[in-house]
Motif scaffolding. Sequence first.
Motif, PDB file in Angstrom:
ATOM      1  N   VAL A 131       5.237  11.009  -3.608  1.00 19.90           N
ATOM      2  CA  VAL A 131       4.824  11.386  -2.262  1.00 19.90           C
ATOM      3  C   VAL A 131       4.116  10.221  -1.566  1.00 19.90           C
ATOM      4  CG1 VAL A 131       3.358  12.951  -0.948  1.00 19.90           C
ATOM      5  CG2 VAL A 131       4.618  13.802  -2.922  1.00 19.90           C
ATOM      6  N   ASP A 132       3.279   9.510  -2.306  1.00 23.08           N
ATOM      7  CA  ASP A 132       2.508   8.411  -1.714  1.00 23.08           C
ATOM      8  C   ASP A 132       3.315   7.114  -1.791  1.00 23.08           C
ATOM      9  OD1 ASP A 132       0.337  10.032  -1.092  1.00 23.08           O
ATOM     10  OD2 ASP A 132      -0.522   9.781  -3.078  1.00 23.08           O
ATOM     11  N   ARG A 133       4.001   6.805  -0.685  1.00 26.00           N
ATOM     12  CA  ARG A 133       4.835   5.612  -0.572  1.00 26.00           C
ATOM     13  C   ARG A 133       4.349   4.806   0.618  1.00 26.00           C
ATOM     14  NH1 ARG A 133      10.857   6.678  -1.977  1.00 26.00           N
ATOM     15  NH2 ARG A 133      10.723   8.475  -3.350  1.00 26.00           N
ATOM     16  N   PHE A 134       4.228   3.525   0.413  1.00 26.77           N
ATOM     17  CA  PHE A 134       3.755   2.637   1.483  1.00 26.77           C
ATOM     18  C   PHE A 134       4.775   1.539   1.681  1.00 26.77           C
ATOM     19  CE2 PHE A 134       0.181   4.713  -0.421  1.00 26.77           C
ATOM     20  CZ  PHE A 134      -0.593   5.092   0.662  1.00 26.77           C
ATOM     21  N   TYR A 135       5.198   1.328   2.924  1.00 28.68           N
ATOM     22  CA  TYR A 135       6.210   0.322   3.266  1.00 28.68           C
ATOM     23  C   TYR A 135       5.566  -0.737   4.146  1.00 28.68           C
ATOM     24  CZ  TYR A 135       9.241   4.186   1.891  1.00 28.68           C
ATOM     25  OH  TYR A 135       9.836   5.203   1.212  1.00 28.68           O
ATOM     26  N   LEU A 136       5.564  -1.973   3.684  1.00 25.75           N
ATOM     27  CA  LEU A 136       4.966  -3.068   4.439  1.00 25.75           C
ATOM     28  C   LEU A 136       5.908  -4.256   4.448  1.00 25.75           C
ATOM     29  CD1 LEU A 136       1.577  -2.584   2.699  1.00 25.75           C
ATOM     30  CD2 LEU A 136       1.927  -2.208   5.108  1.00 25.75           C
TER      31      LEU A 136
END
Length: 136
Positions: A131-136
């Motif tokens: 659920v906790d996905r970070f796109y940078l």
Amino acid sequence: MNPPASKVAVFLHSGDYDRVHQGLAIAASAVASGRRVEVYLFWWALERFLQGRLDAPDFHPPREDVADRFETRRIPTLRELLEHLAESGLCSIQGCTGSLGALGAEQSTEGAPIDGWVGWSAILQRTAGVVDRFYL
């Protein structure tokens, strides 16, 4: 009894220092709370790691005021964040094989702070349900 903490996935595409720093800071915060983290490196972020550009903040456009603040406030460098992540035993840094091929950098992998190499099939399997996905 508390349920096991969920995993965090960080996808780094941009090689901009501020974005990579933000992604590794998110990962460091997660491992500090006992959560497992998988960081995936693509394109320009992968290139930064392969070239070893992990020590001095290099902002584009140049921001000497911010770079000076990093030093005076002793904000950790990318390399220091990576060392913290490695020491935690809770984080894995994975390079994308497709991005590696696109960069033509297959000969540049030795000594890079990367734990393994994966393609999209493996990435999709490993991050299914995260659920906790970070796109940078």
